[in-house]
Design a protein around this motif. Structure first.
Motif, mmCIF file in Angstrom:
data_model
loop_
_atom_site.group_PDB
_atom_site.id
_atom_site.type_symbol
_atom_site.label_atom_id
_atom_site.label_comp_id
_atom_site.label_asym_id
_atom_site.label_seq_id
_atom_site.Cartn_x
_atom_site.Cartn_y
_atom_site.Cartn_z
ATOM 1 N N ALA A 1 37.304 45.585 39.009
ATOM 2 C CA ALA A 1 38.373 44.905 39.734
ATOM 3 C C ALA A 1 38.862 43.737 38.892
ATOM 4 O O ALA A 1 38.106 42.799 38.622
ATOM 5 C CB ALA A 1 37.874 44.414 41.089
ATOM 6 N N MET A 2 40.124 43.803 38.472
ATOM 7 C CA MET A 2 40.698 42.701 37.699
ATOM 8 C C MET A 2 40.996 41.535 38.640
ATOM 9 O O MET A 2 41.648 41.713 39.677
ATOM 10 C CB MET A 2 41.979 43.148 37.002
ATOM 11 C CG MET A 2 41.782 44.199 35.914
ATOM 12 S SD MET A 2 40.711 43.639 34.567
ATOM 13 C CE MET A 2 41.645 42.210 33.949
ATOM 14 N N THR A 3 40.523 40.352 38.250
ATOM 15 C CA THR A 3 40.759 39.163 39.062
ATOM 16 C C THR A 3 41.773 38.222 38.410
ATOM 17 O O THR A 3 41.968 37.091 38.863
ATOM 18 C CB THR A 3 39.426 38.448 39.341
ATOM 19 O OG1 THR A 3 38.638 38.392 38.143
ATOM 20 C CG2 THR A 3 38.621 39.215 40.378
ATOM 21 N N VAL A 4 42.408 38.723 37.343
ATOM 22 C CA VAL A 4 43.633 38.147 36.767
ATOM 23 C C VAL A 4 44.475 39.333 36.326
ATOM 24 O O VAL A 4 43.998 40.461 36.255
ATOM 25 C CB VAL A 4 43.360 37.236 35.531
ATOM 26 C CG1 VAL A 4 42.488 36.052 35.899
ATOM 27 C CG2 VAL A 4 42.741 38.036 34.395
ATOM 28 N N ASN A 5 45.737 39.086 36.016
ATOM 29 C CA ASN A 5 46.558 40.146 35.447
ATOM 30 C C ASN A 5 46.157 40.331 33.983
ATOM 31 O O ASN A 5 46.092 39.356 33.224
ATOM 32 C CB ASN A 5 48.044 39.791 35.563
ATOM 33 C CG ASN A 5 48.528 39.912 36.988
ATOM 34 O OD1 ASN A 5 48.591 40.988 37.550
ATOM 35 N ND2 ASN A 5 48.845 38.770 37.598
ATOM 36 N N PRO A 6 45.847 41.552 33.566
ATOM 37 C CA PRO A 6 45.298 41.768 32.228
ATOM 38 C C PRO A 6 46.293 41.443 31.126
ATOM 39 O O PRO A 6 47.504 41.521 31.321
ATOM 40 C CB PRO A 6 44.950 43.265 32.232
ATOM 41 C CG PRO A 6 45.875 43.865 33.237
ATOM 42 C CD PRO A 6 46.043 42.813 34.295
ATOM 43 N N GLY A 7 45.735 41.071 29.973
ATOM 44 C CA GLY A 7 46.577 40.813 28.817
ATOM 45 C C GLY A 7 46.160 39.612 28.005
ATOM 46 O O GLY A 7 46.301 39.610 26.790
#
Length: 227
Positions: free
Chosen positions: A143-149
């Motif tokens: 589960a990403m807890t920030v927007n990836p990048g």
């Protein structure tokens, strides 16, 4: 409801996205000595996310530098094109995004055929229900807890509700599947995601960006969790 697996301990996966690449082997060994459970390898292609990072060549170079499992997080537009390359490079787990894999079942089947563990990642705005059909086949949900990048972003509190929803789904459908979180994890947010049900924590800036060094960053994170 099925019981959870016996190994329910909290695990820490330092992300080399924030490491000093000129001393990568040394920095990986530092977190290894400090108790890291695995190494998180962020792969970005400049298409799926607005950044470019590492490829299979670096993963192949890193493999002999540590006995820890390496999980490759493929934040790329065409993950199927690189599954074999990362398997050959020595990755133990391949994580693909539900938003980036056009034929997700086929992708997961290929990862398993390569003898690797298979994970699926969800961006913050992607609902947990997107896991419903694929969850029985997974070893890990991220589960990403920030927007990836990019590293160093602030944790998105709204993702806690989704982590809890995924925890319920895993306990019901696939209790031996790991629930991992990635993004803005530090001594303040780590207890929150663990309370919500996460069991594997990816941390980059709070470990490798620590002014007193990665080992101290690891120690702060562990102490916040009572480890």
């Amino acid at each position: 409801m099925h019981p959870r697996p016996d190994d329910n301990r909290i695990k820490i996966a330092p992300s080399i996205l924030s490491a000093d690449l000129s001393r990568l082997a040394e920095q990986v060994r530092e977190v290894e000595a400090a108790g890291a459970d695995r190494i998180h390898f962020d792969v970005m292609d400049g298409r799926f996310v607005p950044n470019i990072t590492f490829g299979p060549v670096l993963a192949k170079w890193l493999r002999p530098a540590t006995p820890l499992p390496i999980e490759a997080h493929l934040m790329i537009a065409s993950p199927d094109d690189f599954l074999d390359a990362f398997a050959e490079a020595g990755a133990d787990t391949l994580i693909v995004h539900v938003e980036g894999a056009t034929h997700l079942n086929r992708t997961i089947q290929r990862i398993k055929a390569l003898g690797l563990k298979a994970g699926v990642a969800l961006n913050p705005a992607t609902p947990a229900v997107m896991l419903e059909e694929i969850l029985p086949d997974l070893d890990l949900v991220l589960a990403m807890t920030v927007n990836p990048g990019f590293g160093g972003q602030s944790f998105l509190p709204g993702t806690l509700k989704k982590i809890r929803a995924i925890r319920r789904m895993i306990d019901e459908v696939r209790p031996d599947c790991e629930l991992e979180v990635d993004g803005g994890i530090d001594a303040e947010t780590a207890p929150q995601v663990v309370e919500a049900g996460a069991r594997v924590l990816v941390a980059g800036s709070s470990i490798y960006g620590a002014a007193d060094g990665p080992a101290a960053g690891m120690d702060r994170l562990a102490r916040s969790l009572g480890l």
